[in-house]
Design an enzyme around this catalytic site. Structure first.
Site, PDB file in Angstrom:
ATOM      1  N   CYS A 276       0.956  -0.935   0.028  1.00 23.14           N
ATOM      2  CA  CYS A 276      -0.125  -0.058   0.149  1.00 23.14           C
ATOM      3  C   CYS A 276       0.788   1.156  -0.036  1.00 23.14           C
ATOM      4  O   CYS A 276       1.845   1.404   0.532  1.00 23.14           O
ATOM      5  CB  CYS A 276      -0.806   0.038   1.478  1.00 23.14           C
ATOM      6  N   GLU A 310       1.284  -3.753  -5.703  1.00 21.64           N
ATOM      7  CA  GLU A 310       0.345  -4.932  -5.534  1.00 21.64           C
ATOM      8  C   GLU A 310      -1.067  -4.359  -6.266  1.00 21.64           C
ATOM      9  O   GLU A 310      -1.390  -3.161  -6.304  1.00 21.64           O
ATOM     10  CB  GLU A 310       0.059  -4.930  -4.114  1.00 21.64           C
TER      11      GLU A 310
HETATM   12  N1  ACO Z   1      -5.889  14.143 -10.075  1.00 21.91           N
HETATM   13  C1  ACO Z   1      -5.296  14.102 -11.193  1.00 21.91           C
HETATM   14  N2  ACO Z   1      -3.964  13.658 -11.026  1.00 21.91           N
HETATM   15  C2  ACO Z   1      -3.275  13.533 -10.019  1.00 21.91           C
HETATM   16  C3  ACO Z   1      -4.004  13.508  -8.817  1.00 21.91           C
HETATM   17  C4  ACO Z   1      -5.200  13.995  -8.745  1.00 21.91           C
HETATM   18  N3  ACO Z   1      -6.018  14.213  -7.510  1.00 21.91           N
HETATM   19  N4  ACO Z   1      -3.076  13.204  -7.820  1.00 21.91           N
HETATM   20  C5  ACO Z   1      -1.906  12.805  -8.489  1.00 21.91           C
HETATM   21  N5  ACO Z   1      -2.080  12.894  -9.615  1.00 21.91           N
HETATM   22  C6  ACO Z   1      -0.934  12.837 -10.508  1.00 21.91           C
HETATM   23  C7  ACO Z   1      -0.036  14.021 -10.659  1.00 21.91           C
HETATM   24  O1  ACO Z   1      -0.524  14.825 -11.634  1.00 21.91           O
HETATM   25  C8  ACO Z   1       1.194  13.401 -10.931  1.00 21.91           C
HETATM   26  O2  ACO Z   1       1.598  13.313 -12.236  1.00 21.91           O
HETATM   27  P1  ACO Z   1       2.475  14.316 -13.253  1.00 21.91           P
HETATM   28  O3  ACO Z   1       3.791  14.694 -12.368  1.00 21.91           O
HETATM   29  O4  ACO Z   1       2.541  13.524 -14.384  1.00 21.91           O
HETATM   30  O5  ACO Z   1       1.335  15.344 -13.487  1.00 21.91           O
HETATM   31  C9  ACO Z   1       1.325  11.779 -10.370  1.00 21.91           C
HETATM   32  O6  ACO Z   1      -0.146  11.714 -10.200  1.00 21.91           O
HETATM   33  C10 ACO Z   1       1.753  11.801  -9.105  1.00 21.91           C
HETATM   34  O7  ACO Z   1       1.793  12.982  -8.239  1.00 21.91           O
HETATM   35  P2  ACO Z   1       2.591  13.099  -7.013  1.00 21.91           P
HETATM   36  O8  ACO Z   1       2.217  14.558  -6.219  1.00 21.91           O
HETATM   37  O9  ACO Z   1       3.871  12.471  -7.039  1.00 21.91           O
HETATM   38  O10 ACO Z   1       1.786  12.135  -6.157  1.00 21.91           O
HETATM   39  P3  ACO Z   1       1.091  12.378  -4.734  1.00 21.91           P
HETATM   40  O11 ACO Z   1       2.033  12.895  -3.561  1.00 21.91           O
HETATM   41  O12 ACO Z   1      -0.329  13.108  -4.762  1.00 21.91           O
HETATM   42  O13 ACO Z   1       0.453  10.849  -4.186  1.00 21.91           O
HETATM   43  C11 ACO Z   1      -0.814   9.122  -4.333  1.00 21.91           C
HETATM   44  C12 ACO Z   1      -0.259   9.896  -5.257  1.00 21.91           C
HETATM   45  C13 ACO Z   1       0.037   8.158  -3.322  1.00 21.91           C
HETATM   46  C14 ACO Z   1      -1.664   7.907  -5.102  1.00 21.91           C
HETATM   47  C15 ACO Z   1      -2.029   9.992  -3.361  1.00 21.91           C
HETATM   48  O14 ACO Z   1      -2.912  10.226  -4.475  1.00 21.91           O
HETATM   49  C16 ACO Z   1      -2.585   8.987  -2.395  1.00 21.91           C
HETATM   50  O15 ACO Z   1      -2.040   8.737  -1.366  1.00 21.91           O
HETATM   51  N6  ACO Z   1      -3.792   8.509  -2.537  1.00 21.91           N
HETATM   52  C17 ACO Z   1      -4.792   7.947  -1.581  1.00 21.91           C
HETATM   53  C18 ACO Z   1      -4.242   6.511  -1.337  1.00 21.91           C
HETATM   54  C19 ACO Z   1      -4.029   5.795  -2.842  1.00 21.91           C
HETATM   55  O16 ACO Z   1      -4.836   5.513  -3.537  1.00 21.91           O
HETATM   56  N7  ACO Z   1      -2.801   5.001  -2.930  1.00 21.91           N
HETATM   57  C20 ACO Z   1      -2.514   4.270  -4.070  1.00 21.91           C
HETATM   58  C21 ACO Z   1      -3.039   2.811  -3.795  1.00 21.91           C
HETATM   59  S1  ACO Z   1      -2.502   1.696  -4.957  1.00 21.91           S
HETATM   60  C22 ACO Z   1      -1.341   1.023  -3.991  1.00 21.91           C
HETATM   61  O17 ACO Z   1      -1.346   0.916  -2.814  1.00 21.91           O
HETATM   62  C23 ACO Z   1      -0.417  -0.161  -4.723  1.00 21.91           C
END
Ligand code: ACO
Ligand code: ZN
Length: 421
Positions: A276, A310
């Site tokens: 996760c 995962e």
């Molecule tokens: N809407 C659109 N694009 C988004 C969003 C959003 N809300 N959030 C992130 N992105 C895109 C960004 O634009 C970026 O892409 P780019 O640099 O090409 O523009 C990319 O995703 C990564 O952005 P970061 O700023 O590095 O990521 P962030 O710190 O926001 O973290 C994460 C991403 C970990 C998925 C976060 O959204 C989160 O914690 N979400 C909730 C939990 C979750 O869904 N985790 C992943 C589950 S899958 C797994 O666990 C294996």
């Protein structure tokens, strides 16, 4: 039996009814399913899930925002209270849970809690289906360090905490309490100013700590509970023994503040290098997600393995991985020198995979997603246009914070040789 609620002029609303609901900020009407009802300060509120929208947008709305005249009664087959995730009810882009959510509440051994009525925990696992209860957010708000954060999804905190307006969480040990008073008492005696475990990386103000889910069970379980509020589609593992947790912190004069984390199985038969992953909402969309991902691949490089997250990935998880994979692969292609005896640089999928520790399947899917694979004179080749290179260089300029492998002090352990971890 579905619940039936009487509203307005003798109208009846049942759980599972669908009707248009006015979106926040008056952004138009959208079809939604009713999941619950409550009375609050003399008003009736309904909990709605918007079809085809992620569940984190679910919310309580008053009757005025619902177009009762267009209400549709639930169809028979899909409307049992024990409906599974991903079943018909408009769960949209959200992948379905592979298993029922495992519910339990972590041990809280702090004697302070004896006064605060937090139920004593047994530590046993109680399996619940993804029923009407777990489909609804149960915590209004959390306070973590200097942030107030609105949860996105259900998380199995003790029932008692679901009726308080704010759950207070110690930002260092992640213990949860029901009031500022309890938090103050806790902070007066909590000695932690960083996560438990070893600091395995530090560069400027960014640190990573490695936490063993067996050795620091209370912390690991509290971290899972916190994370579940923002992770919808995963089974939550409360048996934290088989996992390591990599917590990323920002350091200031007061201490190490948690920004995000990822968990990783000590041994993965499927080559998963992340179970996760989470960036806490106040820190999202600033590049920390990709920093966590980059770190997970640096660990895989040290292990001499390729890895993959995962499955299933969440919508935001997929966006972040796609972006990381694309940038990492394009960076390699961009830096290739023409090979000997040929004008064109040469590289195989396996070589890209070995250089990046990105699993071969993910390399291929990324190249396909970027539409870079072409069939030319009997063989597959990768073609990159000038525009693609320019836009890649631009996107790399925006990626300010990076992992510096020189600052990682870590050696992989062979967990298979350790008996029961
Ligand atoms: N809407 C659109 N694009 C988004 C969003 C959003 N809300 N959030 C992130 N992105 C895109 C960004 O634009 C970026 O892409 P780019 O640099 O090409 O523009 C990319 O995703 C990564 O952005 P970061 O700023 O590095 O990521 P962030 O710190 O926001 O973290 C994460 C991403 C970990 C998925 C976060 O959204 C989160 O914690 N979400 C909730 C939990 C979750 O869904 N985790 C992943 C589950 S899958 C797994 O666990 C294996
Ligand atoms: Zn604490």
């Amino acid at each position: 039996m579905p619940l039936i609620w009487r509203i307005g002029e003798g109208q009846e609303l049942t759980e599972g009814c669908r009707l248009p609901v006015l979106l926040k900020n008056g952004e138009g009407w959208h079809m939604a399913e009713i999941l619950g009802k409550k009375e609050m300060t003399g008003r009736t509120l309904f909990y709605v899930h918007y079809e085809d929208f992620n569940k984190r947008l679910d919310e309580w709305v008053p009757e005025e925002r619902m177009d009762i005249s267009k209400m549709m009664l639930p169809s028979k087959e899909a409307k049992t209270p024990q409906k599974k995730e991903g079943s018909k009810a408009g769960t949209g882009s959200r992948p379905c849970s592979p298993e029922p959510i495992q519910l339990t509440v972590p041990m809280q051994s702090d004697p302070l809690d004896q006064n605060s009525n937090v139920p004593r925990q047994t530590g046993s696992m109680v399996a619940h289906h993804d029923d009407i209860v777990t489909r609804m957010k149960n915590i209004e708000m959390i306070e973590l360090g200097r942030y107030r954060i609105k949860p996105w999804y259900f998380s199995p905190y003790p029932q008692e905490l679901t009726s308080t307006p704010i759950v207070y969480i110690c930002e260092f040990c992640l213990k949860y309490v029901k009031s500022t008073k309890c938090l103050e008492r806790h902070l007066a005696k909590c000695l932690l100013r960083h996560p438990p475990g070893n600091e395995i990386y530090r560069k400027t103000n960014i640190s990573f700590f490695e936490i063993d889910g067996r050795k620091n069970k209370a912390y690991a379980q509290n971290l899972c509970l916190l994370a579940k509020m923002f992770l919808d589609h995963k089974t939550l593992y409360y048996d934290t023994d088989p996992f390591l947790f990599y917590v990323m912190c920002e350091l200031d004069t007061f201490g190490y503040h948690i920004v995000g984390y990822f968990s990783k199985e000590k041994e993965s038969s499927e080559d998963y290098n992340v179970a996760c992953i989470l960036t806490l909402p106040p820190y999202q969309r600033k590049g920390y997600g990709k920093l966590l991902i980059e770190f997970s691949y640096e660990l895989s490089k040290c292990e001499g393995k390729t890895g993959s997250p995962e499955k299933p990935l969440s919508d935001l998880g997929l966006l972040s991985y796609r972006s990381y994979w694309s940038q990492t692969i394009l960076e390699i292609l961009n830096n290739l020198e023409p090979s000997e005896g040929s004008e064109q640089p040469l590289i195989t999928i396996n070589e890209i995979s070995e250089l990046t520790s990105i699993k071969k399947e993910d390399v291929i899917s990324t190249l396909q997603h970027l539409n870079l694979i072409n069939y030319y004179k009997g063989q597959y080749i990768i073609t990159l246009s000038h525009e693609q290179l320019k836009s890649h260089e631009k996107s790399m300029e925006k990626r300010k914070i990076r992992i510096d492998p020189k600052c990682l002090h870590w050696q992989p352990k062979d967990w298979s040789k350790r008996g029961k971890w």
